[in-house]
Design a protein around this motif. Sequence first.
Motif, PDB file in Angstrom:
ATOM      1  N   LYS A  11       0.784  -1.206   0.205  1.00 44.50           N
ATOM      2  CA  LYS A  11       0.005  -0.063  -0.302  1.00 44.50           C
ATOM      3  C   LYS A  11       0.764   1.317  -0.322  1.00 44.50           C
ATOM      4  O   LYS A  11      -0.036   2.063   0.066  1.00 44.50           O
ATOM      5  CB  LYS A  11      -1.091  -0.237   1.219  1.00 44.50           C
ATOM      6  CG  LYS A  11      -1.893  -0.659   1.036  1.00 44.50           C
ATOM      7  CD  LYS A  11      -3.066  -0.784   2.254  1.00 44.50           C
ATOM      8  CE  LYS A  11      -3.807   0.559   1.787  1.00 44.50           C
ATOM      9  NZ  LYS A  11      -4.893   1.216   2.454  1.00 44.50           N
ATOM     10  N   VAL A  12       1.420   0.644   0.069  1.00 43.28           N
ATOM     11  CA  VAL A  12       3.029   2.260   0.642  1.00 43.28           C
ATOM     12  C   VAL A  12       2.883   2.894  -1.240  1.00 43.28           C
ATOM     13  O   VAL A  12       2.718   3.897  -1.064  1.00 43.28           O
ATOM     14  CB  VAL A  12       4.806   2.065   0.802  1.00 43.28           C
ATOM     15  CG1 VAL A  12       5.750   2.828   0.046  1.00 43.28           C
ATOM     16  CG2 VAL A  12       4.763   1.006   1.306  1.00 43.28           C
ATOM     17  N   SER A  13       2.443   2.179  -1.719  1.00 49.26           N
ATOM     18  CA  SER A  13       2.252   3.418  -3.477  1.00 49.26           C
ATOM     19  C   SER A  13       1.024   3.351  -4.167  1.00 49.26           C
ATOM     20  O   SER A  13       0.582   3.335  -5.046  1.00 49.26           O
ATOM     21  CB  SER A  13       3.539   3.054  -4.448  1.00 49.26           C
ATOM     22  OG  SER A  13       3.263   1.792  -4.511  1.00 49.26           O
ATOM     23  N   VAL A  14       0.395   3.151  -2.924  1.00 41.46           N
ATOM     24  CA  VAL A  14      -1.251   2.920  -3.531  1.00 41.46           C
ATOM     25  C   VAL A  14      -1.898   3.927  -3.006  1.00 41.46           C
ATOM     26  O   VAL A  14      -1.837   4.352  -1.719  1.00 41.46           O
ATOM     27  CB  VAL A  14      -1.933   1.183  -2.974  1.00 41.46           C
ATOM     28  CG1 VAL A  14      -3.441   1.532  -3.198  1.00 41.46           C
ATOM     29  CG2 VAL A  14      -1.268   0.436  -3.782  1.00 41.46           C
ATOM     30  N   PRO A  15      -2.842   4.241  -3.566  1.00 41.70           N
ATOM     31  CA  PRO A  15      -3.617   5.757  -3.565  1.00 41.70           C
ATOM     32  C   PRO A  15      -4.491   5.365  -2.454  1.00 41.70           C
ATOM     33  O   PRO A  15      -5.166   4.997  -2.202  1.00 41.70           O
ATOM     34  CB  PRO A  15      -4.273   6.622  -4.885  1.00 41.70           C
ATOM     35  CG  PRO A  15      -3.956   5.378  -5.274  1.00 41.70           C
ATOM     36  CD  PRO A  15      -3.318   4.345  -5.458  1.00 41.70           C
ATOM     37  N   THR A  16      -4.676   6.628  -1.042  1.00 42.27           N
ATOM     38  CA  THR A  16      -5.784   5.914  -0.058  1.00 42.27           C
ATOM     39  C   THR A  16      -7.050   6.508  -1.112  1.00 42.27           C
ATOM     40  O   THR A  16      -8.148   5.869  -0.811  1.00 42.27           O
ATOM     41  CB  THR A  16      -5.686   7.254   1.304  1.00 42.27           C
ATOM     42  OG1 THR A  16      -4.347   6.806   1.289  1.00 42.27           O
ATOM     43  CG2 THR A  16      -6.722   7.129   1.755  1.00 42.27           C
ATOM     44  N   HIS A  17      -7.004   7.646  -1.289  1.00 43.86           N
ATOM     45  CA  HIS A  17      -8.483   8.255  -2.540  1.00 43.86           C
ATOM     46  C   HIS A  17      -8.307   7.780  -4.283  1.00 43.86           C
ATOM     47  O   HIS A  17      -7.521   8.609  -4.247  1.00 43.86           O
ATOM     48  CB  HIS A  17      -8.606   9.527  -1.831  1.00 43.86           C
ATOM     49  CG  HIS A  17     -10.271   9.262  -2.247  1.00 43.86           C
ATOM     50  ND1 HIS A  17     -10.961  11.128  -1.564  1.00 43.86           N
ATOM     51  CD2 HIS A  17     -10.747   9.780  -2.988  1.00 43.86           C
ATOM     52  CE1 HIS A  17     -12.342  10.885  -2.269  1.00 43.86           C
ATOM     53  NE2 HIS A  17     -12.149  10.384  -2.894  1.00 43.86           N
ATOM     54  N   VAL A  18      -9.758   7.511  -4.491  1.00 38.12           N
ATOM     55  CA  VAL A  18      -9.065   7.216  -5.459  1.00 38.12           C
ATOM     56  C   VAL A  18     -11.214   7.781  -6.265  1.00 38.12           C
ATOM     57  O   VAL A  18     -11.615   7.466  -5.867  1.00 38.12           O
ATOM     58  CB  VAL A  18      -8.780   6.253  -6.293  1.00 38.12           C
ATOM     59  CG1 VAL A  18      -9.135   6.295  -8.677  1.00 38.12           C
ATOM     60  CG2 VAL A  18      -7.649   5.557  -6.344  1.00 38.12           C
ATOM     61  N   ALA A  19     -10.615   9.099  -7.525  1.00 39.79           N
ATOM     62  CA  ALA A  19     -11.935   9.626  -7.897  1.00 39.79           C
ATOM     63  C   ALA A  19     -12.080   9.745  -9.259  1.00 39.79           C
ATOM     64  O   ALA A  19     -10.587  10.038 -10.382  1.00 39.79           O
ATOM     65  CB  ALA A  19     -12.297  11.140  -7.509  1.00 39.79           C
ATOM     66  N   VAL A  20     -12.985   9.703  -9.650  1.00 36.12           N
ATOM     67  CA  VAL A  20     -13.000   9.020 -11.485  1.00 36.12           C
ATOM     68  C   VAL A  20     -14.463   9.892 -11.222  1.00 36.12           C
ATOM     69  O   VAL A  20     -15.324   9.627 -11.282  1.00 36.12           O
ATOM     70  CB  VAL A  20     -13.451   7.539 -11.659  1.00 36.12           C
ATOM     71  CG1 VAL A  20     -13.050   7.047 -13.074  1.00 36.12           C
ATOM     72  CG2 VAL A  20     -12.625   6.724 -10.428  1.00 36.12           C
ATOM     73  N   ILE A  21     -14.223  10.456 -12.733  1.00 36.92           N
ATOM     74  CA  ILE A  21     -15.232  10.856 -13.901  1.00 36.92           C
ATOM     75  C   ILE A  21     -15.344   9.438 -14.298  1.00 36.92           C
ATOM     76  O   ILE A  21     -14.682   9.710 -15.392  1.00 36.92           O
ATOM     77  CB  ILE A  21     -14.741  12.074 -14.407  1.00 36.92           C
ATOM     78  CG1 ILE A  21     -14.377  13.118 -13.162  1.00 36.92           C
ATOM     79  CG2 ILE A  21     -15.415  13.156 -15.548  1.00 36.92           C
ATOM     80  CD1 ILE A  21     -13.822  14.844 -14.393  1.00 36.92           C
ATOM     81  N   MET A  22     -16.621   9.362 -14.863  1.00 32.82           N
ATOM     82  CA  MET A  22     -17.142   8.369 -15.472  1.00 32.82           C
ATOM     83  C   MET A  22     -18.086   8.684 -16.266  1.00 32.82           C
ATOM     84  O   MET A  22     -19.129   8.945 -16.940  1.00 32.82           O
ATOM     85  CB  MET A  22     -18.280   7.157 -15.208  1.00 32.82           C
ATOM     86  CG  MET A  22     -17.481   6.889 -13.783  1.00 32.82           C
ATOM     87  SD  MET A  22     -18.611   5.771 -12.526  1.00 32.82           S
ATOM     88  CE  MET A  22     -20.015   6.934 -12.483  1.00 32.82           C
ATOM     89  N   ASP A  23     -17.077   9.083 -17.908  1.00 37.46           N
ATOM     90  CA  ASP A  23     -17.848   9.540 -19.724  1.00 37.46           C
ATOM     91  C   ASP A  23     -16.965   9.232 -20.250  1.00 37.46           C
ATOM     92  O   ASP A  23     -16.149   7.822 -19.967  1.00 37.46           O
ATOM     93  CB  ASP A  23     -16.401  11.340 -19.340  1.00 37.46           C
ATOM     94  CG  ASP A  23     -16.988  11.707 -19.762  1.00 37.46           C
ATOM     95  OD1 ASP A  23     -18.661  11.636 -20.493  1.00 37.46           O
ATOM     96  OD2 ASP A  23     -16.008  12.484 -21.165  1.00 37.46           O
ATOM     97  N   GLY A  24     -18.592   8.880 -21.271  1.00 35.42           N
ATOM     98  CA  GLY A  24     -17.902   8.644 -22.620  1.00 35.42           C
ATOM     99  C   GLY A  24     -19.135   7.197 -22.782  1.00 35.42           C
ATOM    100  O   GLY A  24     -19.188   6.324 -23.690  1.00 35.42           O
ATOM    101  N   ASN A  25     -20.223   6.797 -22.049  1.00 41.56           N
ATOM    102  CA  ASN A  25     -21.186   5.928 -22.115  1.00 41.56           C
ATOM    103  C   ASN A  25     -22.446   6.213 -23.076  1.00 41.56           C
ATOM    104  O   ASN A  25     -22.253   5.498 -24.251  1.00 41.56           O
ATOM    105  CB  ASN A  25     -22.256   6.188 -21.114  1.00 41.56           C
ATOM    106  CG  ASN A  25     -21.912   5.553 -19.964  1.00 41.56           C
ATOM    107  OD1 ASN A  25     -20.753   5.028 -19.579  1.00 41.56           O
ATOM    108  ND2 ASN A  25     -22.768   6.025 -18.401  1.00 41.56           N
ATOM    109  N   GLY A  26     -22.331   7.671 -23.426  1.00 41.85           N
ATOM    110  CA  GLY A  26     -22.833   7.732 -24.396  1.00 41.85           C
ATOM    111  C   GLY A  26     -22.463   7.489 -25.854  1.00 41.85           C
ATOM    112  O   GLY A  26     -23.575   7.307 -26.984  1.00 41.85           O
ATOM    113  N   ARG A  27     -20.944   8.048 -26.095  1.00 38.54           N
ATOM    114  CA  ARG A  27     -20.358   7.798 -27.630  1.00 38.54           C
ATOM    115  C   ARG A  27     -20.483   6.240 -27.102  1.00 38.54           C
ATOM    116  O   ARG A  27     -20.377   5.655 -29.105  1.00 38.54           O
ATOM    117  CB  ARG A  27     -19.342   8.692 -27.328  1.00 38.54           C
ATOM    118  CG  ARG A  27     -19.564   9.773 -27.533  1.00 38.54           C
ATOM    119  CD  ARG A  27     -17.952  10.767 -27.181  1.00 38.54           C
ATOM    120  NE  ARG A  27     -18.009  11.417 -25.746  1.00 38.54           N
ATOM    121  CZ  ARG A  27     -17.043  11.839 -25.244  1.00 38.54           C
ATOM    122  NH1 ARG A  27     -15.869  11.729 -25.837  1.00 38.54           N
ATOM    123  NH2 ARG A  27     -16.813  11.459 -24.022  1.00 38.54           N
TER     124      ARG A  27
END
Length: 246
Positions: A11-27
Motif C-alpha cells: 500500500k506504500v504506493s497505493v493511493p488512499t483515495h481514487v476519484a473517477v469521472i466516468m465519461d463516455g457512456n453515450g458515445r
Amino acid sequence: MSAEKTREKEKVSVPTHVAVIMDGNGRWAAERGLPRLAGHKAGAEAVTRCLRAAVARGVDYLTLYAFSSENWSREPQEVSDLTSLMRYYLRHKIAGLHQEGVRIRFIGDLSRFDSDLRVELDRAEKLTSKNTRITLLLALSYGGRGDIVQAAQRLALSVQRGEMAAEQITELEFSQHLWTSGVPDPDVVVRTSGEYRLSNFLLWQSAYAELVFLDVFWPDFNERHFAAVLDHYARRERRFGVRPSA
C-alpha cells in the motif's frame, strides 16, 4: 512476512483515495448503434469492476462522478432513465455491497431528487454506515462550484449567528463544510473517454491530486485500466508545491 505486513508494504504506493469521472457512456452506445440507456447500463457494470479492483488493491476511498448537477439539463427521458437506474441498483445491489463490507456515501444536492429516491439513498447510507472495507462515495446531482457555494453559505450563516468569527474560517474549517467532510482529498483523479478537463468535479478537493486521463469509454473500463492508473500514481513524485531538492 505476515499477510498484513505484506499488504501494508504494497500500500506504500497505493493511493488512499481514487476519484473517477466516468465519461463516455453515450458515445460508447452511439458507436454501437444502441440507445444511450444501453451505454448507461454498461457503465453501471463498469462501476462493479472498478469497485472490485479498488478493493483488491487496498484503496480506502473511491469516489465516482455518477450524476452531475449539469445532467439535470439533459433530455427529460434520459434523466428519467438515469434516475430509474439509480432506483434499480439501490433496491437490488445495495444488500450485496453491504455483505462485502462496502460503506456507501452520497454527496451532492440530493434535495433535487424525488422523495422516494431520497429515502432509498438514506436507507443505503444507514445500512452500510458501519462497514470498513472501502468507502464508496457516489456523487449525485453534484457540482464542485455548488459544493463550494453551499459550504460558504453555511459558514456565512454561522458568522451571522455569532457562532464563529470570520477570521476563524480556515482552509481546514472550510473543507469540513464541504459535502466530502471527513473524507481525505483524492490522491488521484481519473477521467475516461479521452477528455482533458475536470468538468466541475471536486474542484476544491482536487487541488493537489494527480490527474490521469484515459482514452477509453467508461463502459469498457476494467481491472487492467485501474492497474494502469495505480502504476501512473506510483511513478509520480508528489511535491505539493514544495521545491524539489537539488
